[in-house]
Design an enzyme around this catalytic site. Structure first.
Site, PDB file in Angstrom:
ATOM      1  CE1 TYR A 141      -3.231  -2.695   0.804  1.00 35.34           C
ATOM      2  CE2 TYR A 141      -4.539  -0.625   0.877  1.00 35.34           C
ATOM      3  CZ  TYR A 141      -4.612  -2.451   0.970  1.00 35.34           C
ATOM      4  OH  TYR A 141      -6.070  -2.745   0.389  1.00 35.34           O
ATOM      5  CE  LYS A 189       2.260 -17.928  -2.762  1.00 37.75           C
ATOM      6  NZ  LYS A 189       1.331 -18.706  -2.928  1.00 37.75           N
ATOM      7  CG  ASP A 222      -1.663 -20.987  -1.112  1.00 33.41           C
ATOM      8  OD1 ASP A 222      -1.093 -20.201  -0.484  1.00 33.41           O
ATOM      9  OD2 ASP A 222      -1.778 -21.196  -2.469  1.00 33.41           O
ATOM     10  CG  ASP A 246      -8.126  -4.713   1.203  1.00 35.85           C
ATOM     11  OD1 ASP A 246      -8.675  -4.528   1.987  1.00 35.85           O
ATOM     12  OD2 ASP A 246      -8.256  -4.966  -0.013  1.00 35.85           O
ATOM     13  CG  ASP A 250     -13.765  -7.531   1.741  1.00 34.59           C
ATOM     14  OD1 ASP A 250     -13.779  -6.504   2.583  1.00 34.59           O
ATOM     15  OD2 ASP A 250     -14.348  -6.876   0.780  1.00 34.59           O
TER      16      ASP A 250
HETATM   17  C1  IPM Z   1     -10.215  -1.458   3.742  1.00 37.14           C
HETATM   18  C2  IPM Z   1     -10.913  -0.903   2.514  1.00 37.14           C
HETATM   19  C3  IPM Z   1      -8.886   0.054   2.428  1.00 37.14           C
HETATM   20  C4  IPM Z   1      -7.819  -0.818   1.566  1.00 37.14           C
HETATM   21  C5  IPM Z   1      -9.511   0.449   1.278  1.00 37.14           C
HETATM   22  C6  IPM Z   1     -11.229   1.624   0.699  1.00 37.14           C
HETATM   23  C7  IPM Z   1      -8.306   1.980   0.578  1.00 37.14           C
HETATM   24  O1  IPM Z   1     -11.047  -1.873   0.656  1.00 37.14           O
HETATM   25  O2  IPM Z   1     -10.003  -0.891   4.522  1.00 37.14           O
HETATM   26  O3  IPM Z   1     -10.256  -2.793   3.637  1.00 37.14           O
HETATM   27  O4  IPM Z   1      -7.688  -1.444   0.987  1.00 37.14           O
HETATM   28  O5  IPM Z   1      -7.958  -1.279   3.168  1.00 37.14           O
HETATM   29 MN    MN Z   2     -11.153  -3.592   2.116  1.00 36.84          MN
END
Ligand code: IPM
Ligand code: MN
Length: 357
Positions: A141, A189, A222, A246, A250
């Site tokens: 990032y 990884k 993975d 990240d 999710d």
């Molecule tokens: C998160 C989001 C952010 C990230 C984006 C919006 C920059 O997806 O907080 O997970 O990738 O960290």
């Molecule tokens: Mn995210």
């Protein structure tokens, strides 16, 4: 104590409104001497000031002890130059500016919502309750060089980690494991990436020196993505670098039945924190008052716990959320139509949680 409220874009403002209702109720109940000030961020700030992170907003945050953050971004701002896009120009600089290196993302599958989970009910019924410690200010990032060539024919991002950065987040994760089930899974990884070799070595050495009471496993990313679906109850604390964290968070948040249930805390060394839901700004449903405010309300609980050191207030907000779910109220994202469920809108979910407090 004082916090900044940055509602942002999309469903951000309607969710923040619910969290503030809960805040007011908690402040009254516990006679808290805590105030807040609202400011613009993201696309909303760009529309007014031409930048997603105005100086006024940053200065307000500097005077505060925490930031309650909604969400940023949406199609309206997608074609702006990268540096002034809501996410890249609003959220990421805040993370970097305040050195918010530790991103905590608790994942919990509430038993009354097992039927909303995309995984088999037999797996959903197992104890799914773990927390990510995601490194948040390093890795892909932020490392440089980071650029795209003028002819648009090549681009580079850099993945760099120092042992010090790895150790800082690992330390917090090990500490958290100690107050939980003492199981830590470190994701990497290391069969491909040099940064992962460093990651693994650093975590292993810290484990040996200070945390040998914790049951540590190293897992390839993975494999981890598969294990989260197949056997999520094996996890207690997950330690992971920025990009992998990240993606995996999710995936894990979806286990609970909706992206609208998972909060996050991004902390620095002084416990200054930015608290935001994992799910995004959801522009497709913004303004309809159908979004689930629970993640945003749980952000408030995390703020009480980590920045204000008021764990009992945090716990009571979390209990009020659980009570609301147990009573059958459901926003659209978690409504299955089964007997005993009542479909409610964003505001009604908020006020039900207030009533339970
Ligand atoms: C998160 C989001 C952010 C990230 C984006 C919006 C920059 O997806 O907080 O997970 O990738 O960290
Ligand atoms: Mn995210």
């Amino acid at each position: 104590m004082h916090f900044a409220v940055l509602a942002g874009d999309g469903i951000g403002p309607e969710l923040i409104a619910q969290a503030l209702k809960v805040f007011s109720a908690a402040a009254k109940k516990y006679r808290l001497n805590i105030g807040y000030t609202e400011a613009l961020v993201g696309g909303a700030a760009y529309d007014k000031y031409g930048t997603p992170l105005p100086k006024e907003t940053l200065e307000l945050c500097e005077r505060c002890d925490a930031i309650l953050f909604g969400s940023v971004g949406g199609p309206k701002w997608e074609n702006l130059p990268p540096d002034i896009q809501p996410e890249r120009g609003g959220l990421l600089p805040l993370r970097k500016h305040f050195s918010l290196y530790a991103n905590l993302r608790p994942i919990k599958l509430y038993p009354p919502l097992a039927a909303s989970s995309p995984i088999k009910e037999s797996i959903a019924a197992s104890n799914v309750d773990f927390i990510f410690f995601r490194e948040l200010t390093g890795g892909l990032y932020f490392s440089v060089p980071k650029q795209i060539s003028d002819d648009r024919k090549s681009a580079v991002d850099t993945l760099r980690y120092t042992a010090k950065e790895v150790e800082a987040i690992a330390e917090l994760a090990f500490e958290a494991a100690r107050s939980r089930r003492r199981i830590l899974t470190s994701i990497d990884k290391a069969n491909v990436l040099m940064t992962s070799i460093l990651w693994r070595e650093t975590v292993a050495s810290l484990h040996e020196r200070k945390y040998s009471d914790i049951n540590l496993t190293h897992m390839y990313v993975d494999n981890a993505s598969m294990q989260i679906i197949k056997n999520p109850s094996q996890f207690d604390v997950i330690l992971v670098e920025n990009t992998f964290g990240d993606i995996l968070s999710d995936e894990a948040a979806a286990l609970s039945g909706s992206l609208g249930l998972s909060p996050s805390a991004s902390l620095n060394k002084k416990k200054f924190g930015l608290y935001e839901p994992i799910g995004g700004s959801a522009p497709d449903i913004a303004g309809q008052m159908i979004a689930n405010p629970i993640a945003q309300i749980l952000c408030l609980a995390l703020m009480f716990r980590h920045s204000f050191n008021l764990p009992e207030v945090a716990q009571n907000i979390e209990k009020a959320v659980e009570k609301a779910l147990a009573s059958g109220v459901r926003t659209k994202d978690i409504y299955t139509g089964s007997q005993g469920e009542t479909l409610v809108n964003t505001a009604k979910m908020g006020s039900t949680i207030v009533d339970n407090l």
